[in-house]
Design a protein around this motif. Structure first.
Motif, PDB file in Angstrom:
ATOM      1  N   ILE A 192     -45.256 -13.067  58.659  1.00 31.78           N
ATOM      2  CA  ILE A 192     -44.430 -12.859  57.465  1.00 31.78           C
ATOM      3  C   ILE A 192     -44.570 -14.035  56.505  1.00 31.78           C
ATOM      4  CG2 ILE A 192     -42.062 -12.641  56.630  1.00 31.78           C
ATOM      5  CD1 ILE A 192     -41.420 -11.139  59.243  1.00 31.78           C
ATOM      6  N   MET A 193     -44.529 -15.261  57.047  1.00 27.23           N
ATOM      7  CA  MET A 193     -44.678 -16.452  56.204  1.00 27.23           C
ATOM      8  C   MET A 193     -46.054 -16.490  55.547  1.00 27.23           C
ATOM      9  SD  MET A 193     -41.834 -18.088  56.237  1.00 27.23           S
ATOM     10  CE  MET A 193     -42.334 -19.673  55.571  1.00 27.23           C
ATOM     11  N   SER A 194     -47.071 -15.989  56.246  1.00 27.00           N
ATOM     12  CA  SER A 194     -48.421 -15.974  55.679  1.00 27.00           C
ATOM     13  C   SER A 194     -48.532 -14.987  54.525  1.00 27.00           C
ATOM     14  CB  SER A 194     -49.437 -15.619  56.762  1.00 27.00           C
ATOM     15  OG  SER A 194     -49.452 -16.584  57.786  1.00 27.00           O
ATOM     16  N   LEU A 195     -47.778 -13.908  54.587  1.00 20.49           N
ATOM     17  CA  LEU A 195     -47.841 -12.883  53.538  1.00 20.49           C
ATOM     18  C   LEU A 195     -46.980 -13.225  52.327  1.00 20.49           C
ATOM     19  CD1 LEU A 195     -47.699  -9.633  55.714  1.00 20.49           C
ATOM     20  CD2 LEU A 195     -49.697 -10.612  54.567  1.00 20.49           C
ATOM     21  N   MET A 196     -46.032 -14.149  52.485  1.00 17.46           N
ATOM     22  CA  MET A 196     -45.098 -14.444  51.392  1.00 17.46           C
ATOM     23  C   MET A 196     -45.785 -14.990  50.136  1.00 17.46           C
ATOM     24  SD  MET A 196     -41.602 -15.852  53.173  1.00 17.46           S
ATOM     25  CE  MET A 196     -40.900 -16.184  51.557  1.00 17.46           C
ATOM     26  N   PRO A 197     -46.729 -15.960  50.231  1.00 20.57           N
ATOM     27  CA  PRO A 197     -47.370 -16.442  48.994  1.00 20.57           C
ATOM     28  C   PRO A 197     -48.078 -15.322  48.227  1.00 20.57           C
ATOM     29  CG  PRO A 197     -47.797 -17.944  50.805  1.00 20.57           C
ATOM     30  CD  PRO A 197     -47.165 -16.739  51.408  1.00 20.57           C
ATOM     31  N   ALA A 198     -48.821 -14.475  48.954  1.00 19.36           N
ATOM     32  CA  ALA A 198     -49.486 -13.355  48.282  1.00 19.36           C
ATOM     33  C   ALA A 198     -48.458 -12.409  47.686  1.00 19.36           C
ATOM     34  CB  ALA A 198     -50.381 -12.613  49.277  1.00 19.36           C
ATOM     35  N   SER A 226     -58.684 -21.311  43.182  1.00 19.34           N
ATOM     36  CA  SER A 226     -59.561 -21.552  44.324  1.00 19.34           C
ATOM     37  C   SER A 226     -58.920 -22.548  45.286  1.00 19.34           C
ATOM     38  CB  SER A 226     -60.926 -22.074  43.865  1.00 19.34           C
ATOM     39  OG  SER A 226     -61.610 -21.104  43.097  1.00 19.34           O
ATOM     40  N   VAL A 227     -58.281 -23.596  44.721  1.00 19.30           N
ATOM     41  CA  VAL A 227     -57.573 -24.562  45.560  1.00 19.30           C
ATOM     42  C   VAL A 227     -56.420 -23.876  46.279  1.00 19.30           C
ATOM     43  CG1 VAL A 227     -56.142 -26.636  45.543  1.00 19.30           C
ATOM     44  CG2 VAL A 227     -58.228 -26.545  44.170  1.00 19.30           C
ATOM     45  N   CYS A 228     -55.681 -23.041  45.548  1.00 17.87           N
ATOM     46  CA  CYS A 228     -54.554 -22.318  46.168  1.00 17.87           C
ATOM     47  C   CYS A 228     -55.034 -21.400  47.281  1.00 17.87           C
ATOM     48  CB  CYS A 228     -53.816 -21.509  45.104  1.00 17.87           C
ATOM     49  SG  CYS A 228     -52.931 -22.506  43.885  1.00 17.87           S
ATOM     50  N   LEU A 229     -56.145 -20.698  47.026  1.00 16.04           N
ATOM     51  CA  LEU A 229     -56.683 -19.795  48.041  1.00 16.04           C
ATOM     52  C   LEU A 229     -57.152 -20.573  49.267  1.00 16.04           C
ATOM     53  CD1 LEU A 229     -57.502 -16.941  48.912  1.00 16.04           C
ATOM     54  CD2 LEU A 229     -59.693 -17.280  47.723  1.00 16.04           C
ATOM     55  N   GLY A 230     -57.795 -21.732  49.038  1.00 17.49           N
ATOM     56  CA  GLY A 230     -58.241 -22.549  50.152  1.00 17.49           C
ATOM     57  C   GLY A 230     -57.080 -23.051  50.993  1.00 17.49           C
ATOM     58  N   VAL A 231     -56.006 -23.513  50.327  1.00 15.05           N
ATOM     59  CA  VAL A 231     -54.815 -23.973  51.049  1.00 15.05           C
ATOM     60  C   VAL A 231     -54.181 -22.818  51.811  1.00 15.05           C
ATOM     61  CG1 VAL A 231     -52.490 -24.909  50.768  1.00 15.05           C
ATOM     62  CG2 VAL A 231     -54.387 -25.868  49.454  1.00 15.05           C
ATOM     63  N   TYR A 232     -54.181 -21.639  51.194  1.00 12.78           N
ATOM     64  CA  TYR A 232     -53.590 -20.450  51.814  1.00 12.78           C
ATOM     65  C   TYR A 232     -54.344 -20.072  53.091  1.00 12.78           C
ATOM     66  CZ  TYR A 232     -51.955 -15.589  52.153  1.00 12.78           C
ATOM     67  OH  TYR A 232     -51.426 -14.404  52.585  1.00 12.78           O
ATOM     68  N   VAL A 233     -55.674 -20.040  53.013  1.00 15.22           N
ATOM     69  CA  VAL A 233     -56.494 -19.702  54.178  1.00 15.22           C
ATOM     70  C   VAL A 233     -56.340 -20.760  55.264  1.00 15.22           C
ATOM     71  CG1 VAL A 233     -58.863 -19.374  54.999  1.00 15.22           C
ATOM     72  CG2 VAL A 233     -58.154 -18.357  52.834  1.00 15.22           C
ATOM     73  N   LEU A 234     -56.343 -22.037  54.874  1.00 15.31           N
ATOM     74  CA  LEU A 234     -56.186 -23.121  55.853  1.00 15.31           C
ATOM     75  C   LEU A 234     -54.820 -23.044  56.538  1.00 15.31           C
ATOM     76  CD1 LEU A 234     -57.234 -25.740  57.149  1.00 15.31           C
ATOM     77  CD2 LEU A 234     -56.235 -26.988  55.214  1.00 15.31           C
ATOM     78  N   SER A 235     -53.783 -22.735  55.778  1.00 16.48           N
ATOM     79  CA  SER A 235     -52.442 -22.632  56.350  1.00 16.48           C
ATOM     80  C   SER A 235     -52.361 -21.474  57.337  1.00 16.48           C
ATOM     81  CB  SER A 235     -51.410 -22.447  55.237  1.00 16.48           C
ATOM     82  OG  SER A 235     -51.427 -23.538  54.347  1.00 16.48           O
ATOM     83  N   TYR A 236     -52.987 -20.356  56.981  1.00 19.74           N
ATOM     84  CA  TYR A 236     -52.996 -19.205  57.890  1.00 19.74           C
ATOM     85  C   TYR A 236     -53.712 -19.555  59.185  1.00 19.74           C
ATOM     86  CZ  TYR A 236     -54.058 -14.606  59.807  1.00 19.74           C
ATOM     87  OH  TYR A 236     -54.178 -13.523  60.647  1.00 19.74           O
ATOM     88  N   TRP A 237     -54.859 -20.216  59.066  1.00 18.53           N
ATOM     89  CA  TRP A 237     -55.648 -20.582  60.249  1.00 18.53           C
ATOM     90  C   TRP A 237     -54.856 -21.559  61.140  1.00 18.53           C
ATOM     91  CZ3 TRP A 237     -57.706 -25.400  61.726  1.00 18.53           C
ATOM     92  CH2 TRP A 237     -58.594 -25.349  62.808  1.00 18.53           C
ATOM     93  N   MET A 238     -54.210 -22.536  60.525  1.00 19.88           N
ATOM     94  CA  MET A 238     -53.435 -23.501  61.308  1.00 19.88           C
ATOM     95  C   MET A 238     -52.246 -22.826  61.979  1.00 19.88           C
ATOM     96  SD  MET A 238     -53.446 -26.903  58.882  1.00 19.88           S
ATOM     97  CE  MET A 238     -52.387 -27.778  60.034  1.00 19.88           C
ATOM     98  N   GLY A 239     -51.612 -21.883  61.278  1.00 15.28           N
ATOM     99  CA  GLY A 239     -50.490 -21.173  61.865  1.00 15.28           C
ATOM    100  C   GLY A 239     -50.903 -20.357  63.077  1.00 15.28           C
ATOM    101  N   ARG A 240     -52.056 -19.700  62.995  1.00 18.63           N
ATOM    102  CA  ARG A 240     -52.548 -18.929  64.136  1.00 18.63           C
ATOM    103  C   ARG A 240     -52.902 -19.835  65.300  1.00 18.63           C
ATOM    104  NH1 ARG A 240     -50.936 -14.099  64.317  1.00 18.63           N
ATOM    105  NH2 ARG A 240     -52.579 -13.675  65.820  1.00 18.63           N
ATOM    106  N   ARG A 241     -53.435 -21.002  65.011  1.00 14.31           N
ATOM    107  CA  ARG A 241     -53.782 -21.940  66.079  1.00 14.31           C
ATOM    108  C   ARG A 241     -52.532 -22.471  66.773  1.00 14.31           C
ATOM    109  NH1 ARG A 241     -58.747 -22.862  68.149  1.00 14.31           N
ATOM    110  NH2 ARG A 241     -58.331 -25.101  68.277  1.00 14.31           N
ATOM    111  N   ILE A 242     -51.467 -22.680  66.018  1.00 16.74           N
ATOM    112  CA  ILE A 242     -50.243 -23.238  66.590  1.00 16.74           C
ATOM    113  C   ILE A 242     -49.616 -22.266  67.574  1.00 16.74           C
ATOM    114  CG2 ILE A 242     -47.871 -23.903  66.043  1.00 16.74           C
ATOM    115  CD1 ILE A 242     -48.984 -25.151  63.456  1.00 16.74           C
TER     116      ILE A 242
END
Length: 247
Positions: A192-198, A226-242
């Motif tokens: 849910i948190m990953s979908l909120m920015p989009a 592009s910076v926002c998209l990169g941060v968004y993808v990185l945040s999603y990846w880190m969240g899945r890893r956690i």
């Protein structure tokens, strides 16, 4: 036939299904962050990358399922050995039990059928279990195969070896399931948190389209998004890893 568990072969239906999903995902990202038709040309390469990512996910899930099924196989082997069967004959008895527990196309059923067929042509059981461990690269199966092979060569107590392995694997899987149950709610929250920015960007585009116009169709906007998209993808990846805890 031997199965290579590090490979997954898509059906035509799956290629179409997940290829379309990849294209739609790219189209959604383009609409939210760029709104550029030329960038849609990259949808096909992205779909290919998406298919590779899904393949890794399927391989991981298949190994996880096989690991859980192997616990039932060890319990069947342990019961057969306690009933007086030799290790070789216990495999045949265990195969019959697994056929009642799982569908005929289940990986564990196919593997034990393969082991049983090779055993009938005088291939040592310990070699077949070692081969299974090498092909699956599942730690629990590899460990059992190594202990089983050593005990078979040295004349160890096979009953005790199988019972101990079954108990340890069962305990480990129960811990895994408890962790998964505990993290289920956290994984849902993370999604849910990953979908909120989009969702926020989509809401602004629908309710106040002029508010974000400055970010589209110009170099500054492309760089910023592009910076926002990169941060968004990185945040999603880190969240899945956690939330992805390995036992």
């Amino acid at each position: 036939m031997k199965q290579n568990y590090d490979e997954y072969h898509y059906t035509v239906k799956e290629i179409l299904k997940y290829g379309v999903q990849g294209i739609m995902l790219w189209a959604a990202a383009d609409y939210l962050f760029y709104q550029s038709w030329p960038l849609m040309l990259a949808a096909v390469p992205f779909a290919a990358v998406f298919l590779r990512w899904k393949k890794k996910q399927f391989i991981r899930e298949r190994k996880k399922t096989l690991n859980y099924q192997f616990r039932d196989a060890l319990n069947g082997l342990s019961a057969a050995v306690q009933a007086g069967y030799s290790a070789e004959n216990a495999v045949s008895a265990c195969t019959r039990d697994l056929e009642r527990l799982y569908p005929g196309d289940a990986d564990i059923v196919r593997e034990f059928r393969y082991i049983e067929s090779r055993r009938k042509v005088s291939v040592p059981v310990e070699e077949l279990f070692l081969s299974l461990g090498e092909r699956t690269r599942i730690e629990d199966i590899e460990n059992f195969a190594a202990v089983f092979s050593t005990a078979k060569r040295t004349g160890g107590d096979m009953d005790k070896v199988i019972q101990t392995s079954a108990r340890m694997l069962g305990d480990k899987i129960e811990v895994k399931k408890e962790i998964e149950a505990t993290l289920a709610a956290k994984k849902a929250e993370q999604m849910i948190m990953s979908l909120m920015p989009a969702g926020i960007i989509l809401y602004l585009q629908l309710t106040s389209p002029g508010f974000l116009e400055v970010l589209y169709g110009n170099l500054f906007g492309i760089c910023a998004m592009s910076v926002c998209l990169g941060v968004y993808v990185l945040s999603y990846w880190m969240g899945r890893r956690i939330v992805d805890i390995q036992v």
